[in-house]
Design a protein around this motif. Sequence first.
Motif: not given
Length: 296
Positions: A268-276, A288-290
């Motif tokens: 994962l990297k900054h700006g990604d959006v994850v859906t479970v 996601c935010v660094e």
Amino acid sequence: MKLVTFKPAGSTPQLGVVVDDRVINLVEASDGRLPGDMRSFLELGEEAMALARSLATPALADRLGVPLDQVRLLAPILNPSKVVAIGLNYMDHVRESGGQVPTLATMFAKYPSAIIGPGDEIRWDPELTSKVDFEAELAVVIGKKAKGVAEEDAYDYIAGYMNCHDVSARDLQLEKGDQWIMGKSLDTFCPLGPYLVTRDEIPDPHNLAIRCEVNGVAYQNSSTKELIFKIPYLIAYLSRGITLLPGDVITTGTPDGVGAFRNPPVFLKHGDVVTVEVEGLGRLTNPCVEVRSGGR
């Protein structure tokens, strides 16, 4: 029922139930007989659950409910006494990792301080970890005190189920001295929600589609049929030595497709959006935010 913890504008978190895309405030609807937090609600037992069920009606939703898109949903349970996680518990994940099929359930902890809700940011310091991985999981919520439970009685101790995202810092977990708890329990590394779906709504938790998307692309797409150690066994196994309390969360493992075992690896990297998404439990989405030390 779809039980939620939600925050009305300018108010404290409240216990609610979702009916027809509207949220009924169970504290108000019960005239204060039900508490405002999920753990306290579960501690009251079957009588409280029956009262909530009696209030979860379309008529009451029309009269008292607030549109779901007008409230902020939090993690369904904010303060469990513990989050017990099971590792390497899907056959397809064993195959992709090249590991041996375990003969005993692998257990570790995720601290409650890692819990966040739908829409909240998954945050990490890139100076601490650079290999943040995604893991879709089915979570089990304990409904009453469990000690020495027999497998055949285990379902009686389940309040319901949730989506869980077992976010994992693989470099901390596996490359820097096997720091499993550190790698799994960083702040924000345990998104839960959006609902706690009660046990009666999920007749067979071992026959559910389970999926994880990153930026709309499906990386994990499996079924809970792949579980090695089934839920009744896990409750019996854990409760032999650990007292499980109302509101405790058991995360049951992740299927194949995680980033660490891809070629090349995907983290994962900054700006990604994850859906479970576990079938029947809604969709749990987090950006996601660094954030470097000191918030830089």
